[in-house]
Write a protein that holds these residues in place. Structure first.
Motif, PDB file in Angstrom:
ATOM      1  N   LEU A  41       0.829  -1.207   0.000  1.00 35.00           N
ATOM      2  CA  LEU A  41       0.000   0.000   0.000  1.00 35.00           C
ATOM      3  C   LEU A  41       0.860   1.252   0.000  1.00 35.00           C
ATOM      4  CD1 LEU A  41      -2.882  -1.036   2.447  1.00 35.00           C
ATOM      5  CD2 LEU A  41      -2.783  -1.261  -0.048  1.00 35.00           C
ATOM      6  N   SER A  42       1.948   1.242   0.784  1.00 36.49           N
ATOM      7  CA  SER A  42       2.789   2.443   0.835  1.00 36.49           C
ATOM      8  C   SER A  42       3.516   2.663  -0.484  1.00 36.49           C
ATOM      9  CB  SER A  42       3.772   2.372   2.003  1.00 36.49           C
ATOM     10  OG  SER A  42       4.604   1.242   1.872  1.00 36.49           O
ATOM     11  N   PHE A  43       3.931   1.563  -1.143  1.00 33.85           N
ATOM     12  CA  PHE A  43       4.600   1.729  -2.437  1.00 33.85           C
ATOM     13  C   PHE A  43       3.626   2.297  -3.467  1.00 33.85           C
ATOM     14  CE2 PHE A  43       5.994   0.593  -6.652  1.00 33.85           C
ATOM     15  CZ  PHE A  43       7.342   0.922  -6.621  1.00 33.85           C
ATOM     16  N   LEU A  44       2.437   1.713  -3.530  1.00 29.98           N
ATOM     17  CA  LEU A  44       1.455   2.171  -4.520  1.00 29.98           C
ATOM     18  C   LEU A  44       1.061   3.626  -4.260  1.00 29.98           C
ATOM     19  CD1 LEU A  44      -0.858  -0.971  -4.795  1.00 29.98           C
ATOM     20  CD2 LEU A  44       0.945  -0.260  -6.391  1.00 29.98           C
ATOM     21  N   ALA A  45       0.969   3.979  -2.983  1.00 33.43           N
ATOM     22  CA  ALA A  45       0.558   5.343  -2.651  1.00 33.43           C
ATOM     23  C   ALA A  45       1.636   6.359  -2.994  1.00 33.43           C
ATOM     24  CB  ALA A  45       0.216   5.432  -1.163  1.00 33.43           C
ATOM     25  N   SER A  46       2.904   5.946  -2.954  1.00 32.07           N
ATOM     26  CA  SER A  46       3.975   6.933  -3.113  1.00 32.07           C
ATOM     27  C   SER A  46       4.625   6.922  -4.490  1.00 32.07           C
ATOM     28  CB  SER A  46       5.045   6.715  -2.036  1.00 32.07           C
ATOM     29  OG  SER A  46       5.620   5.429  -2.201  1.00 32.07           O
ATOM     30  N   PHE A  47       4.452   5.851  -5.274  1.00 31.75           N
ATOM     31  CA  PHE A  47       5.095   5.820  -6.592  1.00 31.75           C
ATOM     32  C   PHE A  47       4.485   6.921  -7.463  1.00 31.75           C
ATOM     33  CE2 PHE A  47       5.362   4.301 -11.028  1.00 31.75           C
ATOM     34  CZ  PHE A  47       6.745   4.253 -11.134  1.00 31.75           C
ATOM     35  N   PRO A  48       5.319   7.785  -8.021  1.00 31.70           N
ATOM     36  CA  PRO A  48       4.778   8.965  -8.702  1.00 31.70           C
ATOM     37  C   PRO A  48       4.280   8.716 -10.126  1.00 31.70           C
ATOM     38  CG  PRO A  48       7.174   9.019  -8.702  1.00 31.70           C
ATOM     39  CD  PRO A  48       6.782   7.812  -7.922  1.00 31.70           C
ATOM     40  N   GLY A  49       4.648   7.588 -10.730  1.00 32.23           N
ATOM     41  CA  GLY A  49       4.255   7.346 -12.119  1.00 32.23           C
ATOM     42  C   GLY A  49       2.885   6.682 -12.228  1.00 32.23           C
ATOM     43  N   LYS A  50       2.574   6.246 -13.440  1.00 38.73           N
ATOM     44  CA  LYS A  50       1.316   5.538 -13.671  1.00 38.73           C
ATOM     45  C   LYS A  50       1.451   4.083 -13.228  1.00 38.73           C
ATOM     46  CE  LYS A  50      -0.954   8.850 -15.704  1.00 38.73           C
ATOM     47  NZ  LYS A  50      -2.177   9.408 -15.112  1.00 38.73           N
ATOM     48  N   LYS A  51       0.320   3.503 -12.827  1.00 38.28           N
ATOM     49  CA  LYS A  51       0.311   2.114 -12.372  1.00 38.28           C
ATOM     50  C   LYS A  51      -0.882   1.401 -12.992  1.00 38.28           C
ATOM     51  CE  LYS A  51       0.107   3.933  -8.315  1.00 38.28           C
ATOM     52  NZ  LYS A  51       0.634   5.282  -8.247  1.00 38.28           N
ATOM     53  N   ALA A  52      -0.621   0.219 -13.508  1.00 35.36           N
ATOM     54  CA  ALA A  52      -1.726  -0.586 -14.048  1.00 35.36           C
ATOM     55  C   ALA A  52      -1.682  -1.968 -13.422  1.00 35.36           C
ATOM     56  CB  ALA A  52      -1.619  -0.697 -15.566  1.00 35.36           C
ATOM     57  N   LEU A  53      -2.858  -2.529 -13.189  1.00 37.03           N
ATOM     58  CA  LEU A  53      -2.990  -3.870 -12.633  1.00 37.03           C
ATOM     59  C   LEU A  53      -3.561  -4.758 -13.731  1.00 37.03           C
ATOM     60  CD1 LEU A  53      -2.922  -5.742 -10.137  1.00 37.03           C
ATOM     61  CD2 LEU A  53      -5.215  -4.929  -9.586  1.00 37.03           C
ATOM     62  N   VAL A  54      -2.846  -5.833 -14.039  1.00 39.60           N
ATOM     63  CA  VAL A  54      -3.290  -6.737 -15.107  1.00 39.60           C
ATOM     64  C   VAL A  54      -3.292  -8.148 -14.535  1.00 39.60           C
ATOM     65  CG1 VAL A  54      -2.904  -7.518 -17.465  1.00 39.60           C
ATOM     66  CG2 VAL A  54      -2.217  -5.202 -16.812  1.00 39.60           C
ATOM     67  N   THR A  55      -4.481  -8.722 -14.383  1.00 45.23           N
ATOM     68  CA  THR A  55      -4.600  -9.997 -13.692  1.00 45.23           C
ATOM     69  C   THR A  55      -5.520 -10.931 -14.459  1.00 45.23           C
ATOM     70  OG1 THR A  55      -5.332 -11.025 -11.604  1.00 45.23           O
ATOM     71  CG2 THR A  55      -6.465  -9.032 -12.258  1.00 45.23           C
ATOM     72  N   LYS A  56      -5.285 -12.226 -14.307  1.00 45.26           N
ATOM     73  CA  LYS A  56      -6.116 -13.204 -15.007  1.00 45.26           C
ATOM     74  C   LYS A  56      -7.133 -13.829 -14.047  1.00 45.26           C
ATOM     75  CE  LYS A  56      -5.058 -17.603 -16.227  1.00 45.26           C
ATOM     76  NZ  LYS A  56      -6.282 -18.431 -16.132  1.00 45.26           N
ATOM     77  N   GLU A  57      -8.357 -13.908 -14.528  1.00 43.03           N
ATOM     78  CA  GLU A  57      -9.441 -14.484 -13.739  1.00 43.03           C
ATOM     79  C   GLU A  57      -9.406 -16.005 -13.810  1.00 43.03           C
ATOM     80  OE1 GLU A  57     -12.773 -12.609 -12.282  1.00 43.03           O
ATOM     81  OE2 GLU A  57     -13.712 -12.994 -14.194  1.00 43.03           O
ATOM     82  N   THR A  58      -9.575 -16.656 -12.664  1.00 42.08           N
ATOM     83  CA  THR A  58      -9.731 -18.113 -12.684  1.00 42.08           C
ATOM     84  C   THR A  58     -11.151 -18.495 -12.284  1.00 42.08           C
ATOM     85  OG1 THR A  58      -8.797 -18.112 -10.468  1.00 42.08           O
ATOM     86  CG2 THR A  58      -7.326 -18.725 -12.267  1.00 42.08           C
ATOM     87  N   VAL A  59     -11.720 -17.741 -11.340  1.00 39.39           N
ATOM     88  CA  VAL A  59     -13.088 -17.985 -10.882  1.00 39.39           C
ATOM     89  C   VAL A  59     -13.865 -16.691 -11.134  1.00 39.39           C
ATOM     90  CG1 VAL A  59     -14.527 -18.467  -8.864  1.00 39.39           C
ATOM     91  CG2 VAL A  59     -12.296 -19.592  -9.089  1.00 39.39           C
ATOM     92  N   LEU A  60     -15.030 -16.781 -11.753  1.00 35.69           N
ATOM     93  CA  LEU A  60     -15.776 -15.592 -12.152  1.00 35.69           C
ATOM     94  C   LEU A  60     -16.003 -14.634 -10.975  1.00 35.69           C
ATOM     95  CD1 LEU A  60     -17.235 -14.246 -14.555  1.00 35.69           C
ATOM     96  CD2 LEU A  60     -19.345 -15.337 -13.746  1.00 35.69           C
ATOM     97  N   GLY A  61     -15.567 -13.398 -11.146  1.00 38.64           N
ATOM     98  CA  GLY A  61     -15.803 -12.371 -10.130  1.00 38.64           C
ATOM     99  C   GLY A  61     -14.780 -12.332  -9.020  1.00 38.64           C
ATOM    100  N   LEU A  62     -13.929 -13.349  -8.944  1.00 41.06           N
ATOM    101  CA  LEU A  62     -13.014 -13.460  -7.798  1.00 41.06           C
ATOM    102  C   LEU A  62     -11.918 -12.393  -7.818  1.00 41.06           C
ATOM    103  CD1 LEU A  62     -12.340 -15.116  -5.255  1.00 41.06           C
ATOM    104  CD2 LEU A  62     -10.920 -16.606  -6.706  1.00 41.06           C
ATOM    105  N   GLN A  63     -11.399 -12.040  -8.995  1.00 43.62           N
ATOM    106  CA  GLN A  63     -10.320 -11.041  -9.029  1.00 43.62           C
ATOM    107  C   GLN A  63     -10.821  -9.689  -8.516  1.00 43.62           C
ATOM    108  OE1 GLN A  63      -8.486 -13.737  -9.300  1.00 43.62           O
ATOM    109  NE2 GLN A  63      -6.863 -12.337  -9.921  1.00 43.62           N
ATOM    110  N   GLN A  64     -12.051  -9.332  -8.900  1.00 47.19           N
ATOM    111  CA  GLN A  64     -12.599  -8.054  -8.414  1.00 47.19           C
ATOM    112  C   GLN A  64     -12.780  -8.083  -6.903  1.00 47.19           C
ATOM    113  OE1 GLN A  64     -12.906  -5.093 -10.110  1.00 47.19           O
ATOM    114  NE2 GLN A  64     -13.107  -4.472  -7.962  1.00 47.19           N
ATOM    115  N   GLN A  65     -13.188  -9.235  -6.373  1.00 45.97           N
ATOM    116  CA  GLN A  65     -13.316  -9.358  -4.914  1.00 45.97           C
ATOM    117  C   GLN A  65     -11.962  -9.180  -4.237  1.00 45.97           C
ATOM    118  OE1 GLN A  65     -15.579 -13.267  -4.953  1.00 45.97           O
ATOM    119  NE2 GLN A  65     -16.245 -12.409  -2.998  1.00 45.97           N
TER     120      GLN A  65
END
Ligand SMILES: [Mg+2]
Length: 165
Positions: A41-65
């Motif tokens: 959380l501290s890294f994401l909050a302080s990194f000054p550049g752009k950040k993208a999260l790219v993840t693969k779903e295995t169970v429907l809806g689980l990644q969003q949870q």
């Protein structure tokens, strides 16, 4: 839009200890108790550049949870939940085309996915050697990461020296 820095993050075993905290067949129970790795959380909050999260779903809806329970969604400029592992590479391309970063890193735990796709696209690749994929060996030069870390907190050190260089 042209930005200086962009980091593409994987989710499972990159932002949290999926291998230990999620059991197959108990996803709905386990997802309620997951927590980010120390320093995420501290890294994401302080990194000054752009950040993208790219993840693969295995169970429907689980990644969003997972994203909701971890409380990380608000830190990302873009979030993509992919249906196939190959889709990750096209999402990487899409984010690169959007931001035209001067420097771009990929952080992930799989040599045969994030690291390979990042290398194929000419990005800097950081392998978080953790969890069920930690014994992976590069199958060819494209699976060799530029840097290897065993804890997420090591990113703080890497990027604080990056900032000074
Ligand atoms: Mg992963």
């Amino acid at each position: 839009m042209r930005v200086d820095q962009l980091i593409l993050f994987d989710l499972d075993d990159t932002l949290f200890d999926s291998s230990s905290q999620m059991r197959a067949g108990h996803e709905q129970e386990d997802v309620q108790r997951i927590v980010p790795f120390p320093g995420v959380l501290s890294f994401l909050a302080s990194f000054p550049g752009k950040k993208a999260l790219v993840t693969k779903e295995t169970v429907l809806g689980l990644q969003q949870q997972k994203i909701t329970v971890l409380g990380v969604g608000r830190f990302f400029d873009d979030v993509f939940i992919c249906q196939t592992i190959e889709e990750k590479k096209s999402r990487f391309r899409q984010v690169l085309a959007k931001y035209h970063p001067e420097k771009c890193w990929v952080v992930g735990d799989r040599l045969d996915a994030e690291i390979r796709f990042g290398n194929e696209l000419g990005l800097k690749t950081i392998w978080l050697c953790h969890g069920k994929h930690r014994e992976q060996k590069p199958q060819n030069g494209l699976e060799v990461p530029d840097a290897q870390i065993s804890r997420f907190t090591e990113l703080h050190t890497m990027f604080s020296s990056e900032g000074r260089s």
